[in-house]
Design a protein around this motif. Sequence first.
Motif, short mmCIF file in Angstrom:
data_model
loop_
_atom_site.label_atom_id
_atom_site.label_comp_id
_atom_site.label_asym_id
_atom_site.label_seq_id
_atom_site.Cartn_x
_atom_site.Cartn_y
_atom_site.Cartn_z
N THR A 211 0.83 -1.20 0.00
CA THR A 211 0.00 0.00 0.00
C THR A 211 0.87 1.25 0.00
O THR A 211 1.99 1.26 0.51
N ASN A 212 0.32 2.32 -0.61
CA ASN A 212 1.02 3.61 -0.58
C ASN A 212 0.00 4.74 -0.52
O ASN A 212 -1.20 4.54 -0.72
N HIS A 213 0.49 5.96 -0.27
CA HIS A 213 -0.39 7.12 -0.13
C HIS A 213 -1.10 7.44 -1.45
O HIS A 213 -2.25 7.90 -1.44
N ASP A 214 -0.41 7.22 -2.57
CA ASP A 214 -0.99 7.53 -3.87
C ASP A 214 -2.27 6.74 -4.10
O ASP A 214 -3.30 7.29 -4.49
N HIS A 215 -2.23 5.43 -3.82
CA HIS A 215 -3.42 4.60 -4.05
C HIS A 215 -4.51 4.89 -3.02
O HIS A 215 -5.70 4.80 -3.34
N LEU A 216 -4.12 5.25 -1.80
CA LEU A 216 -5.13 5.63 -0.81
C LEU A 216 -5.87 6.88 -1.26
O LEU A 216 -7.10 6.96 -1.15
N GLY A 217 -5.14 7.84 -1.79
CA GLY A 217 -5.78 9.05 -2.31
C GLY A 217 -6.71 8.74 -3.47
O GLY A 217 -7.82 9.29 -3.55
N LYS A 218 -6.26 7.88 -4.38
CA LYS A 218 -7.10 7.48 -5.50
C LYS A 218 -8.37 6.80 -5.01
O LYS A 218 -9.46 7.03 -5.55
N HIS B 43 -1.47 2.41 6.72
CA HIS B 43 -2.65 2.36 5.86
C HIS B 43 -3.75 1.50 6.49
O HIS B 43 -4.94 1.75 6.27
N LYS B 44 -3.37 0.49 7.26
CA LYS B 44 -4.37 -0.23 8.06
C LYS B 44 -5.06 0.75 9.00
O LYS B 44 -6.29 0.74 9.14
N ALA B 45 -4.24 1.58 9.65
CA ALA B 45 -4.80 2.56 10.60
C ALA B 45 -5.69 3.56 9.88
O ALA B 45 -6.73 3.97 10.42
N ALA B 46 -5.32 3.95 8.66
CA ALA B 46 -6.13 4.91 7.90
C ALA B 46 -7.49 4.33 7.54
O ALA B 46 -8.52 5.01 7.67
N ILE B 47 -7.52 3.06 7.12
CA ILE B 47 -8.79 2.42 6.77
C ILE B 47 -9.65 2.22 8.01
O ILE B 47 -10.87 2.43 8.00
N TRP C 100 -9.62 4.12 10.62
CA TRP C 100 -10.11 5.46 10.96
C TRP C 100 -11.29 5.83 10.07
O TRP C 100 -12.30 6.36 10.55
N LEU C 101 -11.20 5.55 8.78
CA LEU C 101 -12.30 5.86 7.86
C LEU C 101 -13.57 5.10 8.25
O LEU C 101 -14.67 5.65 8.23
N ASN C 102 -13.41 3.83 8.62
CA ASN C 102 -14.59 3.04 9.03
C ASN C 102 -15.22 3.58 10.31
O ASN C 102 -16.44 3.52 10.48
N ASN C 103 -14.39 4.11 11.19
CA ASN C 103 -14.92 4.63 12.45
C ASN C 103 -15.52 6.02 12.32
O ASN C 103 -16.24 6.47 13.22
N HIS C 104 -15.23 6.72 11.21
CA HIS C 104 -15.67 8.10 11.08
C HIS C 104 -16.56 8.34 9.86
O HIS C 104 -16.79 9.49 9.48
N THR C 105 -17.06 7.29 9.25
CA THR C 105 -18.04 7.42 8.18
C THR C 105 -19.38 6.89 8.67
O THR C 105 -19.45 6.15 9.65
N ASP C 106 -20.45 7.25 7.96
CA ASP C 106 -21.78 6.82 8.42
C ASP C 106 -22.02 5.36 8.09
O ASP C 106 -21.19 4.69 7.47
N ASP C 107 -23.20 4.86 8.51
CA ASP C 107 -23.46 3.42 8.38
C ASP C 107 -23.77 2.98 6.97
O ASP C 107 -24.03 1.80 6.73
N GLU C 108 -23.75 3.88 6.00
CA GLU C 108 -23.99 3.53 4.60
C GLU C 108 -22.68 3.28 3.85
O GLU C 108 -22.71 2.90 2.69
N ILE C 109 -21.54 3.51 4.49
CA ILE C 109 -20.25 3.41 3.82
C ILE C 109 -19.33 2.47 4.60
O ILE C 109 -19.24 2.55 5.82
N GLY C 110 -18.64 1.58 3.87
CA GLY C 110 -17.72 0.66 4.52
C GLY C 110 -16.47 0.47 3.67
O GLY C 110 -16.54 0.36 2.44
N PHE C 111 -15.31 0.43 4.33
CA PHE C 111 -14.02 0.24 3.66
C PHE C 111 -13.45 -1.14 4.02
O PHE C 111 -13.43 -1.52 5.19
N PHE C 112 -12.97 -1.85 2.99
CA PHE C 112 -12.30 -3.13 3.19
C PHE C 112 -10.88 -3.04 2.65
O PHE C 112 -10.65 -2.56 1.53
N LEU C 113 -9.93 -3.52 3.42
CA LEU C 113 -8.54 -3.63 2.98
C LEU C 113 -8.18 -5.12 3.00
O LEU C 113 -8.25 -5.76 4.05
N CYS C 114 -7.84 -5.66 1.84
CA CYS C 114 -7.59 -7.11 1.72
C CYS C 114 -6.23 -7.36 1.08
O CYS C 114 -5.85 -6.70 0.10
N GLU C 115 -5.49 -8.31 1.63
CA GLU C 115 -4.23 -8.74 1.03
C GLU C 115 -4.48 -9.91 0.09
O GLU C 115 -5.27 -10.81 0.39
#
Length: 311
Positions: A84-91, A115-119, A121-136
């Motif tokens: 993972t990198n910042h460029d793809h997280l921004g995209k 980037h695990k921490a960023a995802i 954080w996003l899950n904890n600070h978005t509403d219940d209609e949005i969900g982020f998954f990070l998979c290896e």
Amino acid sequence: MAVLSKLSKLEEIEDLRTVWPHEAQDFTPWLAKEENIEILSDAIGIDISINETESSVGDFSLDVLASEVGTDKKIIIENQLEDTNHDHLGKLITYASGKSANIIIWLVKHAREEHKAAIEWLNNHTDDEIGFFLCEIKLYRIGNSDPAVKFEVVEKPNDWTKEIKKKNNINETQQQRYDYWVAFQNHAFQDKEFSRNFSRRSPSFDHWMNYSIGSSKYLISVGQLHSRNEITVEFNINEDKELFRSLFANKESIEKECELNFEWKELPEKKASRIITKCNVDFKDKAQWNNQFEWTMNAMLKIKKVFKKYI
């Protein structure tokens, strides 16, 4: 019983590009095939239907635009055969905004801690209609076997936290539905045969729950209709009236093999067609829930086994 004298060693293939040299030209087309997107669907517990690959977002291209079967929630998938990198997280965030996505999936070779921490954080600070998954993305082989892929979920939405947020705004019937789905899945997935045939879903406050059976063209949907004291199990066909008619031509045989009676609804004015069986129940009597669950599981298993013979 014979005892194996030698066991093979499971070997991880570290370089994903030995199998998929290029993300856009190799991995994305591979992932978009029905049998492969189903592997990802099983890993994250969401039934994914591919809409488009290399989907335009301004001057950029999103790897995969998809939707959840049965709900039409928008799904975006961004692939990265590297760490993972910042460029793809921004995209990822740009694409999520551009496509108004509900479910955001980032597939990577390796997830860095930041980037695990960023995802998370996003899950904890978005509403219940949005969900982020990070998979290896993991590749394995045994000896000289063909490579096998596995998607390992590193970060995912905290369903419990988001459901707690929802509970402030729900009514009594919605809460009853949710409690029923939780109890149903806890019971059903203790059964080995049921677990082999279906993937666990996140419980919801809706009156239905959809289960994939290997194709985006059809699914099994379970419903709890409290106003009529009915459980329904249906074979739901999406935009294929010819498939419905071919099944209806075998109505007598299908019902005999399933040992169930169905309502056959072609619904010519709508996209979907429905083949439904029902059971009268008392939702308020929790002592009867396990019997209700067993009827539902039995109907689902029979429908999957028998209907597929006629498709």
